[in-house]
Design a protein around this motif. Structure first.
Motif, mmCIF file in Angstrom:
data_model
loop_
_atom_site.group_PDB
_atom_site.id
_atom_site.type_symbol
_atom_site.label_atom_id
_atom_site.label_comp_id
_atom_site.label_asym_id
_atom_site.label_seq_id
_atom_site.Cartn_x
_atom_site.Cartn_y
_atom_site.Cartn_z
ATOM 1 N N VAL A 377 34.042 38.366 34.981
ATOM 2 C CA VAL A 377 32.607 38.644 35.162
ATOM 3 C C VAL A 377 32.089 37.948 36.424
ATOM 4 N N ILE A 378 32.537 36.725 36.656
ATOM 5 C CA ILE A 378 32.099 36.004 37.863
ATOM 6 C C ILE A 378 32.531 36.785 39.106
ATOM 7 N N THR A 379 33.805 37.235 39.115
ATOM 8 C CA THR A 379 34.294 37.982 40.276
ATOM 9 C C THR A 379 33.491 39.266 40.466
ATOM 10 N N TRP A 380 33.233 39.965 39.390
ATOM 11 C CA TRP A 380 32.485 41.224 39.498
ATOM 12 C C TRP A 380 31.103 40.971 40.136
ATOM 13 N N VAL A 381 30.400 40.003 39.587
ATOM 14 C CA VAL A 381 29.032 39.755 40.067
ATOM 15 C C VAL A 381 29.046 39.322 41.535
#
Ligand code: PFF
Length: 445
Positions: A377-381
Motif C-alpha cells: 500500500v505504501i508503494t502504491w500511494v
C-alpha cells in the motif's frame, strides 16, 4: 451543505495548518536518510531543485483549484472539469478520496507506534517498567490498541471543524513541534560522534547526484513531503477567501516544510553517528539504516544507553514525531469528511465518525495482513497515486479547466506578464517533467 462554510480565520492559522499537513513522518525519517545515503549535501541540493521545479508548482496548483472553487476536492475537480466532463472530474476526485483512505491506513499504524514510544518513558518514570517494555516492543496487540487510538484522536479534532478544530489545534501544536525539534538538535549536537554525522550530512558528493534514480527519489520525496496528490491542500485552500494570494501561501508552506526536513537531518544523521560511537550497528550493506529500523531500533537503544536523561530525550523525540503525524492525519482525514458534509449533506459529527470507521477497517486490514499489504500500500500511494494526481492537477489547471489555460487567461485580463509566464510553465513544463519522472519510475520497477 451548510449555509456558510467553516473557514480558516487567519493567514497564519492557514499556514500553520498546511505546514502541519506537510511536516510529517515523511520529513523526519524519509528525508535525512535519503540524504545521507545519496551524496549528503548533493541530495539536499537536488531535493531543493525538485521542490522548486515541480513540488512548489504542484502545491500551488492543488491549493489554487480548491481556492477558486471554494469546495471540497471532489466538487472542485468536477467543476474545474465541467467544460470537458464533470463526471470525469468527479471520478478523479473520488480516486483522490480513495488515496486518502489508503494513505491513512498505513500512516495511522506508524503514528500509533510513535505514540506508544512516547508513552513508554512516562511509564518508566512511574515505575511501571513492564508496561514501558511492552510499549516498546512491536506487537499485534499494541497495534490493535494504538492504531484505533490515533484514529480517535484525529477524529476528535476534525469533528470540531476547521476553525475550532484544525486551525486551533495546528496553532497550538506546531510551535510546540518547533520547540521540541530545536531542543533535540541542541542536545544531540553536543554528543560525541555528532560532528562526523554533521559532516556526512552536509558535505556534497556530486558523483552520486548523476544517478537518475536519485532525481526520481528526490521528486517522490518532495511530493509526499508537500502533501500533494490527495486533495488535502485543495480542501485547505478552499477554506481561504477567494482573493487570497495563493502563491505566497504556497511559498511559505514549502519553505517551512523544506526547512524542517533539513533541520530533521541535523538531528537524525548526527544521532546515527552518536549511536555508532556507542557501538551500535547503523550501517546495512554500506548504507545508513533508514525507516523503521532507524526510528524503532537504533534510536530507542541509543536513548536507553544515555541513562536517565535518555528517557527525557526519548519522550521529547517521540512526542515530536506524534505531533508531526497528528497534524498530517488531520489534513488527510478532512478530505473525505469535507466531501461527506458538502456533497452528501451529512452533519460533521456523523461524517467524521463514518470516515474514522472506514479508516479503522482499512488500517485493521493492514494490521491483520501486515506482511503482504503494508509495504504494497505504501508503494502504491507513493509511487502511483500521488504523482498521477499531481499530473492530473497540472492538466486541469493548464488544459481542462474551461477548456483552456485558465490561469493565463486571468493573467491576460489582469495584464500580469509574470503570471502569464507562470501559467505557461504550469501548462507545458510541469506536466512534461512529471511525465518523464513517472515513466522512469514505471520502467525502473
Ligand atoms: N506530508 C506528510 C509527510 O511528510 O509525512 C504526508 C502526507 C500528508 C501526504 C497529507 C499527503 C497528504 F495529503
Amino acid at each position: 451543505m451548510g449555509l456558510t462554510r467553516d473557514t480558516f480565520q487567519s493567514r497564519i492559522g492557514f499556514i500553520l495548518a498546511a505546514a502541519g499537513s506537510a511536516i510529517g513522518l515523511g520529513n523526519i525519517w524519509g528525508f535525512p536518510t535519503q540524504a545521507a545515503n545519496n551524496g549528503g549535501g548533493a541530495f539536499v541540493f537536488v531535493y531543493l531543485i525538485m521542490t522548486l521545479l515541480v513540488g512548489l508548482p504542484a502545491l500551488y496548483t492543488e491549493m489554487y483549484i480548491g481556492n477558486r472553487h471554494q469546495k471540497n476536492s471532489v466538487e472542485s475537480l468536477a467543476e474545474a472539469c465541467s467544460g470537458f466532463s464533470s463526471q470525469f472530474g468527479r471520478w478523479a476526485g473520488l480516486f483522490g478520496l480513495l488515496g486518502s483512505i489508503l494513505l491513512l491506513s498505513f500512516y495511522m499504524i506508524v503514528a500509533g507506534w510513535m505514540l506508544s514510544h512516547a508513552l513508554a518513558p512516562l511509564f518508566t518514570f512511574i515505575g511501571m517498567t513492564d508496561t514501558a517494555h511492552w510499549l516498546l516492543q512491536s506487537s499485534f496487540e499494541r497495534d490493535l490498541l494504538f492504531t484505533p487510538f490515533f484514529i480517535l484522536l484525529t477524529g476528535l479534532i476534525i469533528r470540531q471543524g476547521v476553525q475550532k478544530g484544525i486551525e486551533r489545534w495546528s496553532s497550538r501544536l506546531m510551535p510546540l513541534l518547533f520547540i521540541l525539534l530545536i531542543c533535540l538538535i541542541a542536545y544531540i549536537l553536543q554528543q560525541p560522534g555528532a560532528e562526523e554525522g554533521l559532516k556526512v550530512y552536509l558535505t556534497p558528493n556530486f558523483d552520486k547526484v548523476q544517478d537518475p534514480k536519485l532525481i526520481i527519489s528526490a521528486m517522490g520525496q518532495a511530493f509526499f513531503s508537500l502533501s500533494i496528490g490527495i486533495g488535502g491542500m485543495m480542501v485547505y485552500g478552499s477554506y481561504m477567501p477567494k482573493d487570497i494570494n495563493i502563491g505566497r501561501l504556497a511559498l511559505s508552506v514549502t519553505a517551512l516544510d523544506t526547512f524542517i526536513a533539513f533541520a530533521a537531518g541535523l538531528l537524525i544523521i548526527p544521532t546515527l553517528y552518536v549511536a555508532q560511537q556507542l557501538g551500535q550497528q547503523v550501517f546495512v550493506n554500506g548504507e545508513l539504516m533508514g525507516g523503521p529500523g532507524l526510528i524503532f531500533s537504533i534510536l530507542p537503544t541509543l536513548f536507553e544507553s544515555m541513562g536517565d536523561i535518555g528517557q527525557y530525550v526519548a519522550l521529547t523525540f517521540f512526542a515530536f514525531m506524534s505531533l508531526a503525524a497528528l497534524t498530517s492525519t488531520m489534513s488527510i482525514t478532512e478530505v473525505p469528511v469535507a466531501f461527506l458534509v458538502e456533497d452528501k449533506n451529512l452533519p460533521r459529527n456523523q461524517a467524521t465518525t463514518l470516515v474514522s470507521l472506514v479508516v479503522l477497517a482499512a488500517s485493521l486490514t493492514l494490521v491483520f495482513n501486515f506482511d503482504t499489504l503494508f509495504g504494497a500500500v505504501i508503494t502504491w500511494v507513493n509511487t502511483f497515486q500521488l504523482p498521477i494526481m499531481g499530473l492530473f492537477y497540472f492538466l486541469v489547471i493548464g488544459w481542462i479547466w474551461k477548456r483552456g489555460n485558465q490561469l493565463a487567461d486571468h493573467a491576460y485580463v489582469d495584464a500580469k506578464p509574470a503570471l502569464r509566464l507562470w501559467a505557461n510553465y504550469l501548462r507545458y513544463v510541469c506536466p512534461i517533467l512529471l511525465s518523464l519522472v513517472f515513466i522512469s519510475v514505471v520502467l525502473a520497477l
